[in-house]
Design an enzyme around this catalytic site. Structure first.
Site, short mmCIF file in Angstrom:
data_model
loop_
_atom_site.label_atom_id
_atom_site.label_comp_id
_atom_site.label_asym_id
_atom_site.label_seq_id
_atom_site.Cartn_x
_atom_site.Cartn_y
_atom_site.Cartn_z
N ASP A 287 20.14 -52.87 -8.20
CA ASP A 287 20.38 -51.58 -7.59
C ASP A 287 19.04 -50.87 -7.55
OD1 ASP A 287 21.05 -49.02 -6.82
OD2 ASP A 287 22.58 -48.71 -8.37
N SER B 20 13.99 -45.02 9.74
CA SER B 20 14.99 -44.49 10.66
C SER B 20 14.31 -43.54 11.61
CB SER B 20 16.10 -43.75 9.91
OG SER B 20 16.94 -43.05 10.81
N THR C 258 22.45 -48.33 15.03
CA THR C 258 22.60 -49.78 14.97
C THR C 258 23.98 -50.15 14.45
OG1 THR C 258 20.22 -49.98 14.54
CG2 THR C 258 21.57 -51.91 14.07
N TYR D 285 19.01 -37.37 3.79
CA TYR D 285 18.59 -38.68 4.33
C TYR D 285 17.26 -38.55 5.05
CZ TYR D 285 18.95 -42.88 7.33
OH TYR D 285 18.73 -44.06 8.01
#
Length: 253
Positions: free
Chosen positions: A58, A138, A184, A151
């Site tokens: 992780d 992104s 996407t 984000y």
């Protein structure tokens, strides 16, 4: 010969979506691939299906991020290439994002890639060997939608880190680039659309009807670009964050 013949590669977040597509394409091009992810059952199956290895990690935990690279070096004696594809897209605006949500975004989308790069580049520099890193970023890092505030903050940080690390290690012949991908079609995006946007079974076709190319971006298309950037065929390019989208960023009607 494949583009990545003999290359020892780690793909973080390589158990689904873009990461799994990158791993599959890299195996096809001759790389020795390890994929990392949180879910051992999924990871082991993906690795077996594509001819890769799996390491449980992780990346939100810096120790696990570092250990994933160490596992590759222990198995192969080195690491030649790294793709950071693990990502979190949970929604939040400037006004409703909690400190906990913000910290999760930074942990997965920025801190994780920082420490996988730290470990991978340290091995490359320590051996005096060239290497290549690609960060899956992104197009939202350039602004994004209001509901992507944490984000965007984390991905914008990753874009800056990509350039900084590339500049720092250019004379070590370690090339570090990023891909600003647009909308996407992945398993994760399907789950996100259903969880956060009440999307039904037709969301893909509904979205496609509104998009310039008549379809969402495809994970295997992203993967081919990532493999090219990893490979010597991309030449000397480093520090580039490349727009990969069907909308022209900055263009206005």
């Amino acid at each position: 010969m494949g583009l990545l013949d003999g290359t020892v590669l780690l793909v973080s977040g390589g158990t689904q979506g873009v990461g799994a597509a990158v791993a599959r394409a890299a195996v096809r091009e001759g790389a020795q691939v390890t994929v990392s992810g949180r879910r051992a059952d999924v990871g082991e199956k993906v690795a077996a299906d594509i001819g890769a290895q799996f390491v449980a990690a992780d990346v939100a935990d810096p120790e696990q991020a570092l250990a994933s690279v160490a596992a590759v070096v222990d198995a192969h004696g080195r690491i030649d290439a790294l793709v950071n594809a693990a990502g979190l897209t949970d929604r939040g605006t400037l006004l409703d994002t909690t400190p906990e949500l913000f910290d999760r975004h930074v942990a997965v989308n920025l801190r994780g890639p920082f420490f996988t790069m730290q470990a991978a580049v340290a091995d490359m520099v320590g051996r005096g060997a060239p290497g290549s890193v690609v960060n899956v970023i992104s197009s939202s890092e350039l602004g994004g939608q209001p509901y992507l505030a944490p984000y965007v903050a984390a991905k914008a940080g990753l874009a800056g880190l990509t350039r900084n690390a590339a500049h720092a290690h250019r004379y070590d012949r370690v090339r570090i680039n990023g891909l600003d991908i647009g909308w996407t079609d992945t398993e994760g995006e399907d789950a996100t659309q259903r969880a956060f946007h009440d999307a039904g079974d037709t969301w893909r076709s509904d979205a496609a009807a509104r998009l310039p190319m008549g379809k969402l971006g495809q994970a295997d298309e992203v993967a081919d670009v990532v493999v090219f950037l990893l490979s010597p065929r991309s030449g000397v390019v480093t520090g580039s964050v490349i727009d990969w989208d069907q909308n022209v960023l900055g263009g206005l009607d």
